[in-house]
Design a protein around this motif. Structure first.
Motif, short mmCIF file in Angstrom:
data_model
loop_
_atom_site.label_atom_id
_atom_site.label_comp_id
_atom_site.label_asym_id
_atom_site.label_seq_id
_atom_site.Cartn_x
_atom_site.Cartn_y
_atom_site.Cartn_z
N LEU A 161 -11.94 -3.43 1.93
CA LEU A 161 -11.63 -2.19 1.23
C LEU A 161 -12.88 -1.36 1.05
CD1 LEU A 161 -9.30 -0.71 -0.51
CD2 LEU A 161 -10.55 -1.65 -2.47
N TYR A 193 -14.80 1.49 -0.91
CA TYR A 193 -14.66 1.92 -2.30
C TYR A 193 -15.93 2.61 -2.75
CZ TYR A 193 -13.56 1.61 -7.28
OH TYR A 193 -13.29 1.90 -8.60
N LYS A 226 -5.14 4.97 -6.62
CA LYS A 226 -6.28 4.52 -7.43
C LYS A 226 -5.87 3.59 -8.56
CE LYS A 226 -6.24 8.75 -10.25
NZ LYS A 226 -5.94 8.12 -11.55
N GLY A 244 0.86 -1.16 0.00
CA GLY A 244 0.00 0.00 0.00
C GLY A 244 0.90 1.21 0.00
N ASP A 282 -3.30 1.38 -8.29
CA ASP A 282 -2.57 0.23 -7.74
C ASP A 282 -3.49 -0.98 -7.66
OD1 ASP A 282 -0.82 -1.51 -6.53
OD2 ASP A 282 -0.74 -0.44 -4.60
N MET A 307 -8.96 3.44 -1.20
CA MET A 307 -8.25 3.85 -2.40
C MET A 307 -8.11 5.36 -2.38
SD MET A 307 -9.49 1.22 -5.37
CE MET A 307 -7.88 1.24 -6.17
N PHE A 331 -4.36 2.63 -0.85
CA PHE A 331 -3.84 2.25 -2.16
C PHE A 331 -4.12 3.37 -3.16
CE2 PHE A 331 -4.90 -1.69 0.01
CZ PHE A 331 -3.74 -2.43 -0.17
N LEU A 385 -12.38 -5.85 -9.73
CA LEU A 385 -11.73 -6.16 -8.45
C LEU A 385 -12.34 -7.41 -7.82
CD1 LEU A 385 -11.37 -2.58 -6.91
CD2 LEU A 385 -9.51 -4.06 -7.68
N TYR A 432 -4.36 -7.40 -1.41
CA TYR A 432 -4.95 -7.12 -0.09
C TYR A 432 -6.28 -7.84 0.08
CZ TYR A 432 -7.06 -4.41 3.70
OH TYR A 432 -7.68 -4.05 4.86
N THR A 472 -4.08 -3.72 -4.49
CA THR A 472 -5.45 -3.82 -3.98
C THR A 472 -5.97 -5.25 -4.04
OG1 THR A 472 -5.87 -1.56 -4.74
CG2 THR A 472 -7.79 -2.91 -4.23
N SER A 506 -10.12 -10.85 -7.32
CA SER A 506 -9.77 -11.14 -5.93
C SER A 506 -10.65 -12.19 -5.27
CB SER A 506 -9.83 -9.86 -5.10
OG SER A 506 -11.17 -9.41 -4.98
#
Length: 327
Positions: free
Chosen positions: A217, A219, A201, A22, A203, A174, A199, A249, A210, A207, A253
């Motif tokens: 997160l 968002y 925006k 991060g 990255d 973010m 993080f 995302l 993580y 993210t 993830s």
């Protein structure tokens, strides 16, 4: 529902999560003290003083600032009026004008709440009346070893409520760098005091890592970023250029997407925060369908507290081909 100050977080961050990538904590350099930065430091000092006001005085100041914002003609009033007219065609002219006025008054409260969120003491945070519901959805996600995307909207108190919810759960966010190097140093340090990580925006790799590690997160995908990764999907029935990152995302993830709503209660009653059930079957196979679902969730949140939403943002500045400009 429980007061945020009554218990410690039931979701302590693991060592793995705490060391995930991060933005690093910014270091102080002597160049920040050069005369060209002195006006910014005066602004920081004013924010620090505002954050030290008693809660009643703080809200009084916010209301006075809001009254000033409402009375002064500005481009922001025109933007808010255009957005509200577009999104609430069922309201008559008087009702729309009243909502615009209420929204502009709310900006004054937003200013002091940002100060409190950035620079309020930890002791002060625990004294703010905070009701949180829906934590069982986060518990279930953690039991499955899933990361969580808390998806919400740009309400005036988002900074303060992010800090309030961080007293109960470890969250990351973010971040878009600020133009002022002084405010960049101050605000990033403040956020990293309560956030698990921040993080940039762009990255995406950090993210996703993580979230794969079980992180949570916060968002908000409800602003027109003029990005190439957007689709036009309805927001209050109006085609809105909306970033598709929530779909991507979640897909990369395996994180669950949980709607996160917060509002300021009337008469100094504090703040109500709500975590909804995870979106079922999200992500699906179609990015536009998923992005439209996210917009529908945020629209539902806005309808619960429309005067507290950031209508002064040019949400519809990017238009479909051939569509007339809104602003």
């Amino acid at each position: 529902m429980r007061h945020a100050a009554t218990r410690r977080s039931r979701f302590p961050a693991s060592t793995t999560m705490r060391t995930m990538p991060g933005m690093p904590r910014p270091t102080f350099t002597r160049s920040l003290l050069t005369p060209r930065h002195w006006p910014a430091w005066l602004g920081v000092g004013a924010i620090w003083l505002i954050a030290r006001l008693p809660q009643r005085a703080l809200m009084w100041l916010g209301r006075r600032l809001g009254a000033l914002v409402r009375r002064v003609p500005s481009q922001r009033r025109r933007i808010a009026a255009a957005n509200i007219a577009l999104c609430f065609p069922e309201l008559d002219a008087a009702a729309r004008a009243a909502l615009v006025d209420a929204n502009l008054r709310d900006i004054g409260l937003m200013l002091v709440e940002f100060a409190l969120g950035w620079m309020g003491s930890k002791r002060r945070m625990t004294s703010i009346s905070t009701r949180i519901e829906g934590l069982e959805h986060l518990e279930a996600a953690r039991a499955q070893g899933k990361g969580v995307l808390l998806v919400g909207g740009h309400f005036s108190h988002l900074e303060l409520c992010a800090r309030l919810v961080s007293q109960r759960i470890r969250i990351a966010g973010m971040y878009r760098r600020m133009d002022s190097t002084v405010f960049e140093w101050v605000v990033l340090r403040a956020r990293l005091d309560y956030a698990d990580a921040m993080f940039e925006k762009d990255d995406i790799r950090g993210t996703v890592k993580y979230l794969r590690g079980g992180g949570t997160l916060w968002y908000a995908p409800d602003q027109d970023m003029r990005s190439k990764d957007t689709v036009f999907v309805p927001f209050f029935g109006v085609p809105a250029a909306t970033i598709t990152a929530t779909h991507h995302l979640a897909r990369m993830s395996g994180a669950l997407v949980i709607p996160f709503f917060h509002r300021r209660l009337p008469d100094g009653g504090g703040y109500a925060l709500r975590l909804g059930a995870p979106l079922d079957g999200f992500p699906g196979t179609d990015v536009e369908t998923d992005t439209a679902r996210v917009n529908a969730c945020i629209e539902q949140m806005v309808r619960e507290a429309p005067e507290q939403y950031l209508w002064v943002h040019k949400r519809f500045k990017t238009r479909p081909p051939g569509a007339p400009a809104v602003y």
